[in-house]
Write an enzyme that holds these catalytic residues in place. Structure first.
Site, PDB file in Angstrom:
ATOM      1  N   SER A 406       0.829  -1.212   0.000  1.00  0.00           N
ATOM      2  CA  SER A 406       0.000   0.000   0.000  1.00  0.00           C
ATOM      3  C   SER A 406       0.857   1.254   0.000  1.00  0.00           C
ATOM      4  O   SER A 406       0.372   2.333  -0.338  1.00  0.00           O
ATOM      5  CB  SER A 406      -0.865   0.068   1.254  1.00  0.00           C
ATOM      6  OG  SER A 406      -1.418  -1.152   1.572  1.00  0.00           O
ATOM      7  N   HIS A 427      -2.213  -2.744  -6.375  1.00  0.00           N
ATOM      8  CA  HIS A 427      -2.696  -2.413  -5.034  1.00  0.00           C
ATOM      9  C   HIS A 427      -4.215  -2.561  -4.973  1.00  0.00           C
ATOM     10  O   HIS A 427      -4.945  -1.730  -5.519  1.00  0.00           O
ATOM     11  CB  HIS A 427      -2.262  -0.976  -4.680  1.00  0.00           C
ATOM     12  CG  HIS A 427      -2.709  -0.540  -3.338  1.00  0.00           C
ATOM     13  ND1 HIS A 427      -3.037   0.756  -3.036  1.00  0.00           N
ATOM     14  CD2 HIS A 427      -2.911  -1.249  -2.185  1.00  0.00           C
ATOM     15  CE1 HIS A 427      -3.412   0.826  -1.775  1.00  0.00           C
ATOM     16  NE2 HIS A 427      -3.347  -0.374  -1.247  1.00  0.00           N
ATOM     17  N   GLU A 439      -5.125  -0.020  -7.982  1.00  0.00           N
ATOM     18  CA  GLU A 439      -4.056   0.878  -8.431  1.00  0.00           C
ATOM     19  C   GLU A 439      -2.980   0.027  -9.095  1.00  0.00           C
ATOM     20  O   GLU A 439      -2.442  -0.894  -8.478  1.00  0.00           O
ATOM     21  CB  GLU A 439      -3.447   1.633  -7.237  1.00  0.00           C
ATOM     22  CG  GLU A 439      -4.253   2.838  -6.809  1.00  0.00           C
ATOM     23  CD  GLU A 439      -3.606   3.584  -5.632  1.00  0.00           C
ATOM     24  OE1 GLU A 439      -3.538   4.813  -5.695  1.00  0.00           O
ATOM     25  OE2 GLU A 439      -3.188   2.918  -4.664  1.00  0.00           O
ATOM     26  N   ASN A 477      -3.568   6.509  -1.080  1.00  0.00           N
ATOM     27  CA  ASN A 477      -3.138   6.607   0.315  1.00  0.00           C
ATOM     28  C   ASN A 477      -2.293   7.845   0.571  1.00  0.00           C
ATOM     29  O   ASN A 477      -2.265   8.367   1.691  1.00  0.00           O
ATOM     30  CB  ASN A 477      -2.386   5.338   0.731  1.00  0.00           C
ATOM     31  CG  ASN A 477      -3.362   4.210   1.048  1.00  0.00           C
ATOM     32  OD1 ASN A 477      -4.561   4.445   1.194  1.00  0.00           O
ATOM     33  ND2 ASN A 477      -2.862   2.994   1.142  1.00  0.00           N
TER      34      ASN A 477
END
Ligand code: TC6
Length: 697
Positions: A406, A427, A439, A477
């Site tokens: 992540s 991801h 992702e 993130n």
């Protein structure tokens, strides 16, 4: 006649064939052609008219690209009224997807036939509008108020068989739309059938519309279109005449058409499709995928394996011990049971997926034949490096080695292999078999066909795939950690986590940031803070209250306590009474005198932080286009779809005002609020994020 509609006369029947690929959208040429076709049929002495579509579908709706531009005559409502008013018998023959304006054209025809596989519906609410060509007036007249309300406010399409049961269509017949339509029209003529206008049918029955309105508004979390569409159906029941109902529908339609929500939802519609169409991938063939390996059978790994199995891939699940492998199988089976319950797979398919398509292993050599291996192990660089070194040794040449990290540096992971060009980040978001976002993290040396394969895998797994570059947290993130930091700063300065969560659910987020943190597990943020601590700039404001919660063993939902307290068997949580004292102690330590925040200020600061970081992410090339950020936030972070995404929101709100606020906030904290160079550039040029989308798609 226009090129988009072909006119023929076959005996007594005039045939109007729509030829506007790919989906026969009802753009200007199609509307003009249909209007001219009806007129010509009447002038030619035809007795009936057949309307159908060439190619894969009947009309899939109005041409969404025309929204927001001046509507050229004939408009769809006038066209539908003209079709209905024709003295000839008008038959629509449907296949594919008869949606929105498409179904409205069919409802203004006098008879409707469809092939069994046809689907029909009024999905306008998903575009922030309502059926504006008589759909809210005609559908309840044929299907009844409740059935029409359900279709119009949910936007859900139904199959031909159900439409027949509901009285929306007259017949379902196997065959080619042209042939079955011609045969039906001839049969109606032979039987001397009368012209049958839905507008002449009696008004449908009224229900308690006010109560329903409130329910719909609440359910939509601020989305206006379903509740407004309901008001139009109310007019069908209560207006003095069909014409008066149509007039009311028009007024409500225009309200929505001119709304920011329509802009947001149309942006989401096109961006959702554009996001995986990267110019750099044009003509690049992905590698074949049949067998994939998944390392680590925790919640994430089991979710990825579930999604892969459901898409028809064979999966080898690698775990450290037989017990762990059995536990992973249990998790996967649990996920697949859910799919059985929802009717997605049969019990037999469940058996085949768990016992034939899934292999359990504890030895890396079992991955020797995998086309792609997904690593979903503990989020720690040293652990990832051990995994990738072993994979490099056992995997066949050409196999793709993917990490589900992540935050960690995919370049560093790739560098521990002899094939960095075959290493990529994929991801997923938890639960991976449910969440739509993927992702695709492209490292410096990742080869282009490996990127194409990442996107191909995303498509197989029914994900929305977004290309991201390497940085801490990639697109989603990284932006999350900034807006979450903004929320923490507001808490230090006087707001409460509960007020912030309330303000942001009021904005339309599915959950506020503190409820989300409890759900994701507070230990995740804690680990990340510890990892970043040595590199932090001394000017950064770092609160201690989130760490204190973790130090006390409270990790959110999984431990029963975090920002909220969760009781077994109850949905949601109640504010944790211990949290205010932790926050007050933190303020005292920093000598901060708390002040009041309004919900508006909370939302504005939070959104400005999100937009500013998102602009940095685009400016640095981590996301290629603003729409990539928008889709990331929409599909992975609960951002309200009707606002289109943070950068669409920013465009609508006005970039100059956002930049001015950021500069004002920077007077309090010029480290956190450093304006994004891209945002400054756009404001200086008087352009928008959408301009950038257009330039780069
Ligand atoms: C309405 O009718 C309002 C009426 C009131 C007026 C007064 N317009 O999705 P796909 C494009 S509102 C323009 O990849 P699929 C799409 O962008 C409308 N373009 O294919 C894509 O272009 P690209 C109500 C449209 O097979 C290409 O067609 N109707 C439209 O997976 C292929 O699309 C809807 O909301 C359109 N209406 O799914 C239906 N529709 O290749 C919206 C599609 O350049 N459409 N395009 O990327 C859909 O739900 C799906 O497209 C589908 C086909 C189910 C029709």
């Amino acid at each position: 006649m226009s090129n988009a509609i072909k006119y023929e006369k076959i005996g007594d029947i005039a045939v109007l064939t729509a030829q506007n690929p790919p989906v026969n959208a009802l753009g200007f040429d199609v509307r003009k052609g249909l209007l001219a076709g009806i007129q010509q049929a009447e002038d030619d002495g035809a007795k009936a008219v057949l309307i159908y579509g060439d190619g894969r579908t009947y009309f899939a709706g109005a041409d969404i690209r025309e929204f927001g531009k001046p509507m050229l005559d004939p408009g769809l409502p006038d066209l539908c009224n003209r079709i209905e008013a024709s003295p000839l018998i008008v038959v629509s023959s449907m296949h594919g997807t008869a949606l929105g304006g498409g179904l409205e054209v069919a409802l203004s025809s006098h008879y409707r036939i469809a092939v069994p596989s046809a689907k029909m519906g009024l999905p306008e609410v998903h575009l922030g509008i309502l059926p504006g060509a008589g759909g809210t007036q005609r559908l309840p007249r044929v299907a009844g108020t409740e059935a029409a309300l359900d279709m119009i406010t949910s936007g859900r399409p139904i199959k031909a068989g159900e439409a027949l049961e509901k009285g929306i269509i007259d017949r379902v017949t196997e065959g080619e739309p042209r042939e079955i339509g011609l045969a039906y029209a001839q049969e109606l003529l032979d039987a001397g059938a009368a012209r049958r206008a839905v507008g002449d049918m009696p008004a449908p029955e009224a229900i308690d519309f006010d109560a329903r309105y409130e329910t719909l508004l609440k359910k939509g979390r601020g989305q206006l279109s379903p509740a407004t569409a309901m008001r139009a159906v109310q007019a069908a029941c209560e207006a003095d005449s069909f014409e008066a109902g149509i007039k009311r529908e028009r007024e409500l339609f225009m309200e929505l058409m001119n709304s920011d929500q329509r802009q947001g939802m149309v942006h989401a519609f096109f961006s959702e499709r554009a996001v995986s169409k990267l110019p750099e991938l044009k003509g690049v063939a992905p590698r074949a995928l049949a067998d994939i390996g998944v390392i680590g059978g925790g919640t994430m790994g089991a979710g990825i394996a579930t999604a892969a199995l459901l898409s028809g891939l064979s999966v080898t699940m690698l775990e450290m011990t037989d017990e762990a492998a059995a536990a992973a199988k249990g998790r996967i089976a649990g996920n697949l049971q859910g799919a059985v319950k929802r009717g997605k797979i049969s019990a037999d398919q469940f058996e085949a997926l768990t016992n034939q398509s899934l292999t359990l292993a504890t030895d890396y050599t079992s991955l020797a034949n995998a086309d792609l291996v997904m690593e979903a192990v503990f989020e720690e660089m040293s652990v990832k490096k051990i995994v990738f070194t072993q994979l490099d040794e056992v995997c066949k040449p050409g196999a793709i080695l993917a990490t589900n990290t992540s935050y960690l540096d995919v370049n560093e992971i790739a560098a521990c292999t002899k094939r960095p060009e075959e290493v990529i980040g994929l991801h997923f978001f938890s639960p991976a078999h449910v969440m739509k976002l993927l992702e695709v993290v492209v490292a410096d040396k990742t080869s282009i066909d490996v990127v194409a394969t990442g996107f191909a895998l995303g498509k197989m797994l029914n994900k929305i795939s977004v290309r991201a570059g390497v940085c801490d947290g990639f697109i989603g993130n990284r932006i999350l950690s900034t807006y979450r930091a903004c929320a923490d700063h507001m808490i230090l300065d006087g707001a409460s986590p509960y007020q912030i969560d309330k303000a942001l659910t009021g904005f339309g987020f599915a959950m506020g940031p503190f409820a989300v943190a409890d759900l994701a597990g507070l230990d995740i943020g804690w680990a990340s803070r510890k990892r970043l601590s040595p590199t932090r700039d001394a000017r950064e404001r770092v609160p201690s209250f989130p760490d204190k919660l973790c130090e006390d063993g409270h990790f959110g939902q999984k431990t029963g306590k975090g920002y909220y307290v969760y009781e077994a068997g109850k949905r949601g949580g109640t504010p944790n009474p211990d949290v205010p004292a932790l926050i007050e102690a933190n303020r005292a330590e920093l000598e901060i005198a708390p002040r009041d925040f309004t919900d508006e200020e909370i939302t504005r600061r939070y959104m400005c932080a999100m937009v500013n970081e998102a602009a940095k992410v685009v400016g640095e090339g981590i996301a290629q286009r603003p729409l990539d950020v928008d889709m990331t936030l929409l599909f992975g972070y609960g951002f309200p779809r009707y606002r289109g995404g943070p950068l669409k929101w920013a465009d609508i709100e006005g970039l100059d005002g956002i930049l001015a606020d950021i500069m004002a906030y920077a007077k309090e904290d010029d480290y956190f609020w450093q304006p994004a160079p891209l945002l400054q550039q756009l404001v200086a040029d008087g352009s928008t994020f959408d301009d950038l989308n257009r330039e780069n798609s």
